[in-house]
Design an enzyme around this catalytic site. Sequence first.
Site, PDB file in Angstrom:
ATOM      1  N   ASN A 157       1.442  12.130  -8.457  1.00  0.00           N
ATOM      2  CA  ASN A 157       3.406  11.996  -7.188  1.00  0.00           C
ATOM      3  C   ASN A 157       3.604  12.575  -7.834  1.00  0.00           C
ATOM      4  OD1 ASN A 157       6.089  10.401  -7.582  1.00  0.00           O
ATOM      5  ND2 ASN A 157       4.162   9.119  -7.044  1.00  0.00           N
ATOM      6  N   HIS A 215       8.563  12.310 -10.014  1.00  0.00           N
ATOM      7  CA  HIS A 215       9.211  12.312 -11.532  1.00  0.00           C
ATOM      8  C   HIS A 215       9.524  13.317 -12.065  1.00  0.00           C
ATOM      9  CE1 HIS A 215       8.707   8.337 -12.769  1.00  0.00           C
ATOM     10  NE2 HIS A 215       7.350   8.181 -12.568  1.00  0.00           N
ATOM     11  N   HIS A 232       8.013   9.498  -2.880  1.00  0.00           N
ATOM     12  CA  HIS A 232       8.388   8.257  -2.137  1.00  0.00           C
ATOM     13  C   HIS A 232       9.515   9.091  -1.943  1.00  0.00           C
ATOM     14  CE1 HIS A 232       9.012   4.124  -2.622  1.00  0.00           C
ATOM     15  NE2 HIS A 232       9.695   4.477  -1.827  1.00  0.00           N
ATOM     16  N   ARG A 239      12.741   7.388  -1.176  1.00  0.00           N
ATOM     17  CA  ARG A 239      13.248   6.523  -1.241  1.00  0.00           C
ATOM     18  C   ARG A 239      14.841   5.926   0.208  1.00  0.00           C
ATOM     19  NH1 ARG A 239      11.311   2.819  -5.463  1.00  0.00           N
ATOM     20  NH2 ARG A 239      13.112   1.524  -5.050  1.00  0.00           N
ATOM     21  N   ARG A 248      16.775   8.315  -4.080  1.00  0.00           N
ATOM     22  CA  ARG A 248      16.657   8.937  -5.862  1.00  0.00           C
ATOM     23  C   ARG A 248      16.435   9.989  -6.096  1.00  0.00           C
ATOM     24  NH1 ARG A 248      14.725   3.162  -8.418  1.00  0.00           N
ATOM     25  NH2 ARG A 248      15.303   1.845  -6.378  1.00  0.00           N
ATOM     26  N   GLU A 284       4.879   8.409   0.292  1.00  0.00           N
ATOM     27  CA  GLU A 284       4.995   6.612   1.073  1.00  0.00           C
ATOM     28  C   GLU A 284       6.568   6.094   0.903  1.00  0.00           C
ATOM     29  OE1 GLU A 284       5.191   6.227  -3.238  1.00  0.00           O
ATOM     30  OE2 GLU A 284       3.008   6.687  -3.697  1.00  0.00           O
ATOM     31  N   THR A 316       8.430   0.638  -7.885  1.00  0.00           N
ATOM     32  CA  THR A 316       7.214  -0.314  -6.713  1.00  0.00           C
ATOM     33  C   THR A 316       7.193  -1.412  -7.315  1.00  0.00           C
ATOM     34  OG1 THR A 316       7.535   1.953  -5.442  1.00  0.00           O
ATOM     35  CG2 THR A 316       6.261   0.351  -4.322  1.00  0.00           C
ATOM     36  N   GLU A 340      -4.059   0.586  -0.250  1.00  0.00           N
ATOM     37  CA  GLU A 340      -3.760   1.493  -1.331  1.00  0.00           C
ATOM     38  C   GLU A 340      -4.427   0.222  -2.761  1.00  0.00           C
ATOM     39  OE1 GLU A 340      -1.559   5.008  -2.749  1.00  0.00           O
ATOM     40  OE2 GLU A 340      -1.033   4.129  -4.730  1.00  0.00           O
ATOM     41  N   HIS A 364      -0.379   3.054  -9.381  1.00  0.00           N
ATOM     42  CA  HIS A 364       0.825   2.708 -10.011  1.00  0.00           C
ATOM     43  C   HIS A 364       0.052   2.368 -11.440  1.00  0.00           C
ATOM     44  CE1 HIS A 364       4.146   0.959 -10.973  1.00  0.00           C
ATOM     45  NE2 HIS A 364       4.694   1.437  -9.421  1.00  0.00           N
TER      46      HIS A 364
HETATM   47  N1  PXP Z   1       1.206   5.093  -5.347  1.00  0.00           N
HETATM   48  C1  PXP Z   1       2.218   4.330  -5.038  1.00  0.00           C
HETATM   49  C2  PXP Z   1       2.215   3.384  -3.813  1.00  0.00           C
HETATM   50  C3  PXP Z   1       3.388   4.370  -5.427  1.00  0.00           C
HETATM   51  O1  PXP Z   1       4.269   3.403  -5.150  1.00  0.00           O
HETATM   52  C4  PXP Z   1       3.749   4.573  -7.159  1.00  0.00           C
HETATM   53  C5  PXP Z   1       4.186   4.987  -7.617  1.00  0.00           C
HETATM   54  O2  PXP Z   1       6.141   5.939  -6.820  1.00  0.00           O
HETATM   55  C6  PXP Z   1       2.237   5.134  -7.359  1.00  0.00           C
HETATM   56  C7  PXP Z   1       0.698   5.177  -7.189  1.00  0.00           C
HETATM   57  C8  PXP Z   1       2.431   6.096  -8.592  1.00  0.00           C
HETATM   58  O3  PXP Z   1       2.277   5.701  -9.803  1.00  0.00           O
HETATM   59  P1  PXP Z   1       2.846   6.026 -10.816  1.00  0.00           P
HETATM   60  O4  PXP Z   1       3.631   6.930 -11.275  1.00  0.00           O
HETATM   61  O5  PXP Z   1       3.048   4.738 -12.056  1.00  0.00           O
HETATM   62  O6  PXP Z   1       1.191   6.482 -11.783  1.00  0.00           O
END
Ligand code: PXP
Length: 235
Positions: free
Chosen positions: A7, A10, A43, A45, A49, A70, A101, A148, A188
């Site tokens: 992901n 960030h 994601h 959003r 953001r 996402e 999330t 998931e 997550h």
């Molecule tokens: N999976 C989903 C569905 C998420 O919403 C997120 C956060 O955007 C992640 C995985 C990744 O989570 P993390 O950044 O805590 O590893």
Amino acid sequence: MIQLGVNIDHVATIRQARMGIEPEPVQAAAIAEQHGADQITIHLREDRRHIQDRDLKILRKTIQTRLNLEMAATDEMIEIAKKIKPDTVTLVPEKREELTTEGGLNLKPEHAEKIKQLKAAGIEVSVFIEPDLEMIKLAKEIGADAVEIHTGKYANLKDKNEIQIELERIYDAAILVEELDMRVVAGHGLNYHNIHELVEMDVFEEYNIGHSIISRAVFTGLAEAVLEMKTLINS
Ligand code: PXP
């Protein structure tokens, strides 16, 4: 092989802090792919953001593995997904005031129509839900291809007994997803320390991980970045 979805939200968060052009999420995606990522997860959003519409468009054209989008199950997002056609859409809950999330999607029978539309566009649909057996059965009934499992609660727990109970919930949920013939994914809050217990379960086909990978990248890359600047100002 167990699949890793990286992901990169960030990276976009850091870019948006200055509203500039660096760091570039597209470059992050390419580096992640070159080093073993099987999927890039982003994601989009509602408040934009971090990931921007422009990122989604460029990533769709440049990603060589798979694109997992996402998104909230809103009409706006469904239209965007149908147009851009990510490989997978992961339906997630979304609240403007949350930092990330929080909690899984509260699936409802009404989600069936949205899932149908996405699948008709050739998109695999995954749902991001708590390790809740009834919710998993509903996911199957309304046509989800993958589940998931939200591992955020597990990741945040400190008490050993509570962690054990949550791990058992996650395992039972994952087994049910498998039995119902859907893909079993976890995500997550997973990091370099808490991932082992899930890997040992030997049931997850895919993990989506963002924050801990990008956090670690700051430190694995910091020494070189400082040295490069020091060399530059002295040359
Ligand atoms: N999976 C989903 C569905 C998420 O919403 C997120 C956060 O955007 C992640 C995985 C990744 O989570 P993390 O950044 O805590 O590893």
